[in-house]
Every structure is written in structure tokens, then in C-alpha cells.
Design a protein around this motif. Sequence first.
Motif, PDB file in Angstrom:
ATOM      1  N   GLY A 146     -10.536 -28.794  -8.385  1.00 46.45           N
ATOM      2  CA  GLY A 146     -11.542 -28.265  -7.465  1.00 46.45           C
ATOM      3  C   GLY A 146     -11.516 -26.752  -7.430  1.00 46.45           C
ATOM      4  N   TYR A 147     -11.741 -26.196  -6.266  1.00 49.44           N
ATOM      5  CA  TYR A 147     -11.786 -24.748  -6.100  1.00 49.44           C
ATOM      6  C   TYR A 147     -10.518 -24.240  -5.428  1.00 49.44           C
ATOM      7  CZ  TYR A 147     -16.664 -24.583  -7.494  1.00 49.44           C
ATOM      8  OH  TYR A 147     -17.820 -24.657  -8.211  1.00 49.44           O
ATOM      9  N   VAL A 148     -10.168 -23.003  -5.763  1.00 48.36           N
ATOM     10  CA  VAL A 148      -9.013 -22.337  -5.174  1.00 48.36           C
ATOM     11  C   VAL A 148      -9.536 -21.234  -4.258  1.00 48.36           C
ATOM     12  CG1 VAL A 148      -6.955 -20.969  -5.662  1.00 48.36           C
ATOM     13  CG2 VAL A 148      -7.626 -22.802  -7.226  1.00 48.36           C
ATOM     14  N   THR A 149      -9.030 -21.200  -3.040  1.00 44.24           N
ATOM     15  CA  THR A 149      -9.417 -20.173  -2.075  1.00 44.24           C
ATOM     16  C   THR A 149      -8.308 -19.132  -2.022  1.00 44.24           C
ATOM     17  OG1 THR A 149     -10.581 -21.836  -0.763  1.00 44.24           O
ATOM     18  CG2 THR A 149     -10.082 -19.742   0.324  1.00 44.24           C
ATOM     19  N   ARG A 150      -8.683 -17.868  -2.127  1.00 47.44           N
ATOM     20  CA  ARG A 150      -7.689 -16.797  -2.073  1.00 47.44           C
ATOM     21  C   ARG A 150      -8.146 -15.695  -1.119  1.00 47.44           C
ATOM     22  NH1 ARG A 150      -7.113 -17.471  -7.959  1.00 47.44           N
ATOM     23  NH2 ARG A 150      -5.331 -18.845  -8.211  1.00 47.44           N
ATOM     24  N   MET A 151      -7.151 -15.039  -0.550  1.00 49.69           N
ATOM     25  CA  MET A 151      -7.364 -13.887   0.303  1.00 49.69           C
ATOM     26  C   MET A 151      -6.590 -12.728  -0.312  1.00 49.69           C
ATOM     27  SD  MET A 151      -6.220 -13.373   4.294  1.00 49.69           S
ATOM     28  CE  MET A 151      -4.470 -13.492   3.930  1.00 49.69           C
ATOM     29  N   ALA A 152      -7.280 -11.633  -0.585  1.00 49.74           N
ATOM     30  CA  ALA A 152      -6.620 -10.436  -1.111  1.00 49.74           C
ATOM     31  C   ALA A 152      -6.804  -9.299  -0.112  1.00 49.74           C
ATOM     32  CB  ALA A 152      -7.217 -10.052  -2.467  1.00 49.74           C
ATOM     33  N   VAL A 153      -5.783  -8.475  -0.010  1.00 49.70           N
ATOM     34  CA  VAL A 153      -5.831  -7.307   0.856  1.00 49.70           C
ATOM     35  C   VAL A 153      -5.729  -6.082  -0.037  1.00 49.70           C
ATOM     36  CG1 VAL A 153      -4.711  -6.068   2.737  1.00 49.70           C
ATOM     37  CG2 VAL A 153      -4.790  -8.578   2.763  1.00 49.70           C
ATOM     38  N   LEU A 154      -6.748  -5.234   0.030  1.00 52.63           N
ATOM     39  CA  LEU A 154      -6.784  -4.001  -0.748  1.00 52.63           C
ATOM     40  C   LEU A 154      -6.696  -2.836   0.227  1.00 52.63           C
ATOM     41  CD1 LEU A 154      -8.847  -6.228  -2.054  1.00 52.63           C
ATOM     42  CD2 LEU A 154      -9.258  -4.410  -3.664  1.00 52.63           C
ATOM     43  N   VAL A 155      -5.946  -1.806  -0.151  1.00 55.85           N
ATOM     44  CA  VAL A 155      -5.756  -0.680   0.765  1.00 55.85           C
ATOM     45  C   VAL A 155      -5.865   0.661   0.059  1.00 55.85           C
ATOM     46  CG1 VAL A 155      -4.268  -1.987   2.336  1.00 55.85           C
ATOM     47  CG2 VAL A 155      -3.247  -0.667   0.494  1.00 55.85           C
ATOM     48  N   ARG A 156      -6.238   1.644   0.845  1.00 54.71           N
ATOM     49  CA  ARG A 156      -6.159   3.035   0.435  1.00 54.71           C
ATOM     50  C   ARG A 156      -5.504   3.764   1.612  1.00 54.71           C
ATOM     51  NH1 ARG A 156     -11.585   5.738  -1.168  1.00 54.71           N
ATOM     52  NH2 ARG A 156     -11.717   5.906   1.069  1.00 54.71           N
ATOM     53  N   PRO A 157      -4.166   3.946   1.519  1.00 56.50           N
ATOM     54  CA  PRO A 157      -3.454   4.599   2.626  1.00 56.50           C
ATOM     55  C   PRO A 157      -3.908   6.042   2.808  1.00 56.50           C
ATOM     56  CG  PRO A 157      -1.917   3.506   1.131  1.00 56.50           C
ATOM     57  CD  PRO A 157      -3.258   3.514   0.461  1.00 56.50           C
ATOM     58  N   ASN A 158      -3.809   6.522   4.041  1.00 56.46           N
ATOM     59  CA  ASN A 158      -4.180   7.892   4.368  1.00 56.46           C
ATOM     60  C   ASN A 158      -2.933   8.773   4.277  1.00 56.46           C
ATOM     61  OD1 ASN A 158      -5.504  10.174   5.228  1.00 56.46           O
ATOM     62  ND2 ASN A 158      -5.465   9.606   7.388  1.00 56.46           N
ATOM     63  N   GLY A 159      -2.718   9.374   3.122  1.00 54.83           N
ATOM     64  CA  GLY A 159      -1.612  10.311   2.928  1.00 54.83           C
ATOM     65  C   GLY A 159      -0.240   9.673   3.035  1.00 54.83           C
ATOM     66  N   ARG A 160       0.761  10.538   3.199  1.00 56.74           N
ATOM     67  CA  ARG A 160       2.145  10.068   3.287  1.00 56.74           C
ATOM     68  C   ARG A 160       2.379   9.210   4.518  1.00 56.74           C
ATOM     69  NH1 ARG A 160       5.426  15.472   2.176  1.00 56.74           N
ATOM     70  NH2 ARG A 160       3.968  16.186   0.612  1.00 56.74           N
ATOM     71  N   ALA A 161       1.753   9.591   5.621  1.00 54.91           N
ATOM     72  CA  ALA A 161       1.920   8.819   6.854  1.00 54.91           C
ATOM     73  C   ALA A 161       1.390   7.397   6.675  1.00 54.91           C
ATOM     74  CB  ALA A 161       1.217   9.503   8.014  1.00 54.91           C
ATOM     75  N   GLY A 162       0.253   7.268   6.005  1.00 57.51           N
ATOM     76  CA  GLY A 162      -0.313   5.939   5.740  1.00 57.51           C
ATOM     77  C   GLY A 162       0.566   5.120   4.821  1.00 57.51           C
ATOM     78  N   ARG A 163       1.112   5.748   3.779  1.00 57.52           N
ATOM     79  CA  ARG A 163       2.024   5.037   2.863  1.00 57.52           C
ATOM     80  C   ARG A 163       3.295   4.602   3.596  1.00 57.52           C
ATOM     81  NH1 ARG A 163       0.180   4.472  -1.866  1.00 57.52           N
ATOM     82  NH2 ARG A 163      -1.254   5.944  -2.800  1.00 57.52           N
TER      83      ARG A 163
END
Length: 192
Positions: free
Chosen positions: A143-160
Amino acid sequence: MRVPTATHTERDWLIHEIAPDFEIEDVWEIPAGLTPETFPLAVQDLAAGDPSDSPSAVSRFLFAVRWWLGRVFSWDDAGRGTDGRVASLAERLPADLRATAPEAGPASPFTPLYLTDDEYATELANATVHGVLHLSIAPGEQGYVTRMAVLVRPNGRAGRFYMALIKPFRYAFVYPPLVRQFSAQWSRHGEA
């Protein structure tokens, strides 16, 4: 269950064109039995939901702490998200995909981006990160596979630093109950 990043990158998802400057943080498989016919129903459930309304007490506590920290450090103040610090990914969408996603519920911090037959994307931006939650279905062996992906772009060093700091909590206390919640909720739409 957490799956390798390649399970997301090997497919020709539209999100790769929309957010090529984002890093893939996590990919999870959700046993829900969704199909192309039931996928939009799951998306409506997700859009209308509140991520801090988890059945998991630990997850609810962590979300409450995050929202409190956001108030204390002004991470979520006006001008810190897509209303000032970063442009919404909606600006990168082809015209025919704009306004295809269901509206977000009043408690959701996410802004829906688009919905196709097999993928849905919604974004969140604040002082620490610009993130995308990507939900997809793809043909699998059974059948079908359901996936959830999380993509990020941190805001500078503090975000990382923030993303690194919360990583163990996400893996142990946020995503596992969230995947179980989605699986139970969406299975009523699917074949599982």
C-alpha cells in the motif's frame, strides 16, 4: 518510527524545489494506511490541530515550556517570523499551488503552504528557526507509506544551539508520541 533521511531525499518532492536551502532535520514513518483518497482528510486533521495538545503529558509539558521560553525571550514576537525576519515560503510557490492547503486552526502556530495529491507542507518561523513540516504518502510494498519530515533553517548560532539542545527531547518525548497520535488519528481514514 524514525527512518533515514534518504527515504525523503530520494523522492522528487516539490518541497525540495521550494526549500532547497533548508536542512532535513528528521524523517518519521507514520503507520496510518493513508491513500491518495484519505490523505486530504489527514491533512485537515493536522491543520486543525494544536501541537501542544498531545495525549503525552511529557510532550504537553515540553510544548508549554517552549511557549513560555518564547514569551520570556521574545522568540515568537511580531516581526520574528514570516511577518518580518524571514519571507514566507509561500512566496516561492507556483501560482497554481497557492491557497491549496486547508486553513490552520486557531491554536496552530503553523502556516499552511500547499497540498497536492501526495504531499502537504506547512511552515513555522520565529527568532530561532524557520521550519517546515512536510507530510507525504508514497507507494510502498504494502500500500502507501506515510512520512513526516521536518526541514529547518536555523537562525544563526543561537538557532543552531537551540536545535542541538532540543534534539534529544524531540527524539525521546515529542516525536514518538506525536507519531503514535497521528497513527491512531489517521488510521480511521486509512486501511491500517
